[in-house]
Each structure stands twice: as structure tokens, then as C-alpha cells.
Design a protein around this motif. Sequence first.
Motif, PDB file in Angstrom:
ATOM      1  N   PHE A 110       1.002  -1.329  -0.148  1.00  0.00           N
ATOM      2  CA  PHE A 110       0.059   0.073   0.141  1.00  0.00           C
ATOM      3  C   PHE A 110       0.725   1.087  -0.015  1.00  0.00           C
ATOM      4  CE2 PHE A 110      -2.495  -3.046   2.096  1.00  0.00           C
ATOM      5  CZ  PHE A 110      -3.463  -3.130   1.773  1.00  0.00           C
ATOM      6  N   ASP A 111      -0.013   1.871  -0.498  1.00  0.00           N
ATOM      7  CA  ASP A 111       1.086   3.729  -0.058  1.00  0.00           C
ATOM      8  C   ASP A 111       1.213   4.284   0.875  1.00  0.00           C
ATOM      9  OD1 ASP A 111      -2.056   4.111   0.031  1.00  0.00           O
ATOM     10  OD2 ASP A 111      -1.280   6.525  -0.440  1.00  0.00           O
ATOM     11  N   VAL A 112       0.203   3.523   2.188  1.00  0.00           N
ATOM     12  CA  VAL A 112       0.715   4.181   3.523  1.00  0.00           C
ATOM     13  C   VAL A 112       0.402   2.906   4.692  1.00  0.00           C
ATOM     14  CG1 VAL A 112      -0.356   6.417   3.272  1.00  0.00           C
ATOM     15  CG2 VAL A 112      -1.501   4.512   3.996  1.00  0.00           C
ATOM     16  N   LYS A 113       1.662   2.766   5.663  1.00  0.00           N
ATOM     17  CA  LYS A 113       1.312   1.522   6.681  1.00  0.00           C
ATOM     18  C   LYS A 113      -0.319   1.660   6.589  1.00  0.00           C
ATOM     19  CE  LYS A 113       6.027   2.501   8.785  1.00  0.00           C
ATOM     20  NZ  LYS A 113       6.705   2.412   9.419  1.00  0.00           N
ATOM     21  N   VAL A 114      -0.652   0.386   7.119  1.00  0.00           N
ATOM     22  CA  VAL A 114      -1.542  -0.247   7.169  1.00  0.00           C
ATOM     23  C   VAL A 114      -1.822  -0.779   8.792  1.00  0.00           C
ATOM     24  CG1 VAL A 114      -3.775  -1.549   6.970  1.00  0.00           C
ATOM     25  CG2 VAL A 114      -2.419   0.095   5.259  1.00  0.00           C
ATOM     26  N   ASP A 115      -2.686  -0.595   9.927  1.00  0.00           N
ATOM     27  CA  ASP A 115      -2.756  -1.869  10.807  1.00  0.00           C
ATOM     28  C   ASP A 115      -3.090  -3.011  10.221  1.00  0.00           C
ATOM     29  OD1 ASP A 115      -1.523   0.201  12.498  1.00  0.00           O
ATOM     30  OD2 ASP A 115      -3.497   1.031  12.805  1.00  0.00           O
ATOM     31  N   GLU A 116      -2.797  -3.591  11.458  1.00  0.00           N
ATOM     32  CA  GLU A 116      -3.456  -4.904  11.296  1.00  0.00           C
ATOM     33  C   GLU A 116      -5.056  -5.366  11.418  1.00  0.00           C
ATOM     34  OE1 GLU A 116      -2.494 -10.060  12.614  1.00  0.00           O
ATOM     35  OE2 GLU A 116      -1.184  -8.764  12.893  1.00  0.00           O
ATOM     36  N   ILE A 126      -6.520 -16.121   7.211  1.00  0.00           N
ATOM     37  CA  ILE A 126      -5.662 -16.634   8.354  1.00  0.00           C
ATOM     38  C   ILE A 126      -5.038 -15.868   9.434  1.00  0.00           C
ATOM     39  CG2 ILE A 126      -4.754 -18.839   8.593  1.00  0.00           C
ATOM     40  CD1 ILE A 126      -6.144 -20.042   6.246  1.00  0.00           C
ATOM     41  N   THR A 127      -4.195 -15.357   8.272  1.00  0.00           N
ATOM     42  CA  THR A 127      -2.886 -14.664   8.741  1.00  0.00           C
ATOM     43  C   THR A 127      -2.163 -14.106   8.178  1.00  0.00           C
ATOM     44  OG1 THR A 127      -1.386 -15.953   7.539  1.00  0.00           O
ATOM     45  CG2 THR A 127      -2.109 -16.640  10.112  1.00  0.00           C
ATOM     46  N   CYS A 128      -2.067 -13.385   8.471  1.00  0.00           N
ATOM     47  CA  CYS A 128      -1.678 -11.295   8.075  1.00  0.00           C
ATOM     48  C   CYS A 128      -0.109 -11.023   8.873  1.00  0.00           C
ATOM     49  CB  CYS A 128      -2.530 -10.125   8.171  1.00  0.00           C
ATOM     50  SG  CYS A 128      -4.240 -10.151   8.181  1.00  0.00           S
ATOM     51  N   LYS A 129       1.182 -10.862   7.445  1.00  0.00           N
ATOM     52  CA  LYS A 129       2.178 -11.078   8.011  1.00  0.00           C
ATOM     53  C   LYS A 129       3.376  -9.317   7.722  1.00  0.00           C
ATOM     54  CE  LYS A 129       6.775 -13.442   7.772  1.00  0.00           C
ATOM     55  NZ  LYS A 129       7.787 -13.873   6.995  1.00  0.00           N
ATOM     56  N   ASN A 130       3.667  -8.471   8.249  1.00  0.00           N
ATOM     57  CA  ASN A 130       4.219  -7.417   7.976  1.00  0.00           C
ATOM     58  C   ASN A 130       5.529  -7.239   7.160  1.00  0.00           C
ATOM     59  OD1 ASN A 130       5.321  -4.406   9.003  1.00  0.00           O
ATOM     60  ND2 ASN A 130       3.505  -4.614   7.963  1.00  0.00           N
ATOM     61  N   ASN A 131       5.715  -7.295   6.000  1.00  0.00           N
ATOM     62  CA  ASN A 131       6.543  -7.145   5.694  1.00  0.00           C
ATOM     63  C   ASN A 131       8.067  -6.260   6.322  1.00  0.00           C
ATOM     64  OD1 ASN A 131       6.523  -9.842   4.848  1.00  0.00           O
ATOM     65  ND2 ASN A 131       6.189  -9.120   2.523  1.00  0.00           N
ATOM     66  N   ASP A 132       7.532  -4.871   5.587  1.00  0.00           N
ATOM     67  CA  ASP A 132       8.227  -3.695   5.530  1.00  0.00           C
ATOM     68  C   ASP A 132       7.669  -2.546   6.115  1.00  0.00           C
ATOM     69  OD1 ASP A 132       7.266  -2.884   3.316  1.00  0.00           O
ATOM     70  OD2 ASP A 132       9.463  -2.705   1.963  1.00  0.00           O
ATOM     71  N   PHE A 158     -11.585  -4.068  -0.680  1.00  0.00           N
ATOM     72  CA  PHE A 158     -10.797  -3.462   0.247  1.00  0.00           C
ATOM     73  C   PHE A 158      -9.996  -2.117   0.401  1.00  0.00           C
ATOM     74  CE2 PHE A 158      -7.243  -3.126   3.318  1.00  0.00           C
ATOM     75  CZ  PHE A 158      -7.936  -3.728   4.547  1.00  0.00           C
ATOM     76  N   ALA A 159      -9.172  -2.042  -0.423  1.00  0.00           N
ATOM     77  CA  ALA A 159      -8.676  -0.606  -0.241  1.00  0.00           C
ATOM     78  C   ALA A 159      -9.491   0.541  -0.917  1.00  0.00           C
ATOM     79  CB  ALA A 159      -7.135  -0.708  -1.491  1.00  0.00           C
ATOM     80  N   GLN A 160     -10.341   0.162  -1.968  1.00  0.00           N
ATOM     81  CA  GLN A 160     -10.888   1.407  -2.288  1.00  0.00           C
ATOM     82  C   GLN A 160     -11.887   2.031  -0.732  1.00  0.00           C
ATOM     83  OE1 GLN A 160     -13.666   0.936  -4.998  1.00  0.00           O
ATOM     84  NE2 GLN A 160     -13.846   2.665  -6.251  1.00  0.00           N
ATOM     85  N   GLU A 161     -12.725   1.336  -0.661  1.00  0.00           N
ATOM     86  CA  GLU A 161     -13.737   1.315   1.002  1.00  0.00           C
ATOM     87  C   GLU A 161     -12.374   1.857   1.634  1.00  0.00           C
ATOM     88  OE1 GLU A 161     -14.748  -2.591   2.516  1.00  0.00           O
ATOM     89  OE2 GLU A 161     -16.015  -2.669   0.224  1.00  0.00           O
ATOM     90  N   ASN A 162     -11.368   1.503   2.185  1.00  0.00           N
ATOM     91  CA  ASN A 162     -10.100   2.712   3.170  1.00  0.00           C
ATOM     92  C   ASN A 162      -9.076   3.833   2.675  1.00  0.00           C
ATOM     93  OD1 ASN A 162     -11.061   0.423   6.017  1.00  0.00           O
ATOM     94  ND2 ASN A 162     -10.936  -0.404   4.081  1.00  0.00           N
ATOM     95  N   ARG A 163      -9.507   3.882   1.503  1.00  0.00           N
ATOM     96  CA  ARG A 163      -9.030   4.972   0.314  1.00  0.00           C
ATOM     97  C   ARG A 163      -7.540   4.772   0.784  1.00  0.00           C
ATOM     98  NH1 ARG A 163     -11.968  10.568   3.202  1.00  0.00           N
ATOM     99  NH2 ARG A 163     -14.100   9.171   2.236  1.00  0.00           N
ATOM    100  N   LEU A 164      -7.082   3.227   0.107  1.00  0.00           N
ATOM    101  CA  LEU A 164      -5.797   3.479   0.192  1.00  0.00           C
ATOM    102  C   LEU A 164      -5.831   2.591  -0.990  1.00  0.00           C
ATOM    103  CD1 LEU A 164      -5.760   0.393   3.066  1.00  0.00           C
ATOM    104  CD2 LEU A 164      -5.160   2.590   3.678  1.00  0.00           C
ATOM    105  N   LYS A 165      -4.355   2.936  -1.253  1.00  0.00           N
ATOM    106  CA  LYS A 165      -3.756   3.371  -2.877  1.00  0.00           C
ATOM    107  C   LYS A 165      -2.587   1.780  -3.015  1.00  0.00           C
ATOM    108  CE  LYS A 165      -2.775   6.920  -5.554  1.00  0.00           C
ATOM    109  NZ  LYS A 165      -2.008   7.767  -6.074  1.00  0.00           N
ATOM    110  N   ILE A 166      -3.146   0.856  -3.936  1.00  0.00           N
ATOM    111  CA  ILE A 166      -2.374   0.236  -4.189  1.00  0.00           C
ATOM    112  C   ILE A 166      -1.021   0.335  -4.908  1.00  0.00           C
ATOM    113  CG2 ILE A 166      -2.229  -3.413  -5.331  1.00  0.00           C
ATOM    114  CD1 ILE A 166      -4.640  -3.164  -4.314  1.00  0.00           C
ATOM    115  N   LEU A 167       0.078  -0.404  -4.509  1.00  0.00           N
ATOM    116  CA  LEU A 167       1.288  -0.196  -5.055  1.00  0.00           C
ATOM    117  C   LEU A 167       2.159  -1.737  -5.788  1.00  0.00           C
ATOM    118  CD1 LEU A 167       3.716   2.461  -2.575  1.00  0.00           C
ATOM    119  CD2 LEU A 167       1.587   2.709  -5.532  1.00  0.00           C
TER     120      LEU A 167
END
Length: 297
Positions: free
Chosen positions: A227-233, A243-249, A270-279
Motif C-alpha cells: 500500500f501507499d501508507v502503513k496499515v494496521d493489522e 487466516i494470517t497477516c504478516k507485515n514485511n516492511d 478493501f483498498a477502495q473502501e479504506n481509501r488506500l492505494k495499491i502500489l
Amino acid sequence: MSIKVISVSKNYSNQKALKEVAFSADKGDVIGFLGPNGAGKSTMMKILTGFIKPNSGEVFVNEIDVLKEPLKAQKTIGYLPEHNPLYADMYVREYLQFQALIFKVDKSQIEICIKKVGLEEEAHKKIHQLSKGYQQRVGLAAAILHNPSVLILDEPTTGLDPNQLVEIRELIKELGKEKTVLFSTHIMQEVEAVCNRVIIIKKGEILIDKKLSELKQNNQQTIEVTFDVKVDEPLFKKLPNVITCKNNDGFTWQITFESKEDMRPKIFDFAQENRLKILELNSKNKNLETLFREVTI
């Protein structure tokens, strides 16, 4: 049952090459026998063909006890070793005639086998004049010359170019319709293209023995998204079947779902609903190579 292996163990000095190995195979099984170098694949194949004996256990091929009647069992087995032992100064047809005499096979089978493995244009040459790929074909022709019901092939496609690979794969698939085929390889795409079953061995122990269709029925899928910004789990709880979510960086997440449905459109929503941009977004679905690495590393 074409092959039956019961609790086979083999030691070389203090090293255990095989530990209580057990499996069976029927007519029509084309089995990819996989494992890292030194896993025990070649040792197991040599025991099946009667070339070496285990320290313990039982081995049957076509209901013949290989340990008690190796010559009788060998008459029903076609074997191509990893290091193809050929008489390099013989002509191709001369070598196959020699093999035909050993197995008391009608010489008419020689031309049939030459055609099956695609050696027609090279059959007039001496074996040492052939490329490694064509020498492999000679070994394969010798292995099927006596029409065995069980084929044991150790790295049969070594040295083949891409076109030859396709041809030999098709031949193995065709042979597998009427025979039992056990072959080892390090090429996972080869197994996926040819086999209906996979056995994975590591340090002399079988880790996986499953039909390829079962391995492909895994409903889990992993998608890597940046994503273009940090997202909380906790935000990912809005997604279905997570099932699982793993943050890389910080910006990149690996999200694993339990679903047959392709979940990528859900991530876009999900990205559109939460105003996130997928890179960036990539599917990380498991294939045989991924599974092999997971269980053998």
C-alpha cells in the motif's frame, strides 16, 4: 500391486541412507520421486532393482520378492540409472541388439523402441558420437526394450534440450498408461507435467506421499500487497476468510486466505473502501516447488 516396499532401511557405515521407508504403487501410477541430493532416492531405486540389498525390510515388484529372487524381478523391471552405463564404442542398433539377447527379446522390438524414443536419425551412429540427450534416449530405449511392467528412471531427462524434454515427458506419460513408473528428478515442472503422484524424501525418510491432485486442492492462497501508507493489522479483519497477516516492511503485507475464490478482487475493494492505494499486488499461491522447499529446507 506393482511395487510394495515395507520398512526398508539401509546404512552406509555410520550413515543411515534409508529409515523405515514404506510405500506401494499400482499399474498406471506415474510417481515423481523427489528429494534433495543425498536424500536416498538413488539408494531406494537400486534396492528396488535388486542391485543392492537393504539392511532390513522387504521389497516386492509384481509380487516377486526382490531380495530372494532378484533376477526374476529384474525381468519385469526397466531401469535407467542416473549415470547411464552405455558401451560407447557400439552402434546404437548393435547395443540394443546386445540388450535384446540378454532379455531374449524378439529383434523386431528394437525398431519399435528406436521409434518410440525418437532415435531414428541417430540409430546408425556409434553411441560416443551422440549428444548426452541422445545417449539418454538410448538408455531409455534399452530400459523399455523387454516391455517391462515397472519402469524405474533415475534423472531420465538429464542433458535433454527443451524440445527433447517435451518429447520424453510425453513418452513417459504414454508409458504410464500401461506401466508403473517411478522416476526421480529435480525439475518440479516436469513432475507437474507428467506425474499423478509425488513422493518427497529427505534424509532417508518419506515426508510426503500424495496424489498430485490432492496437493493442488489446497484452498489456502497468499497474496502479497503493498500500500501507499502503513496499515494496521486490525483493519484486515474486515476482509473475509483471512487466516494470517504478516507485515514485511510496514507498507507490504502477506495475507493468507482460506478460500477457493480468487481473493484479489476483495483486496481491491478493501483498498477502495479504506481509501488506500495499491502500489503492487502479487499472488503467492503454493506450487510443488514451494511445497518442496518448505519440507526439505
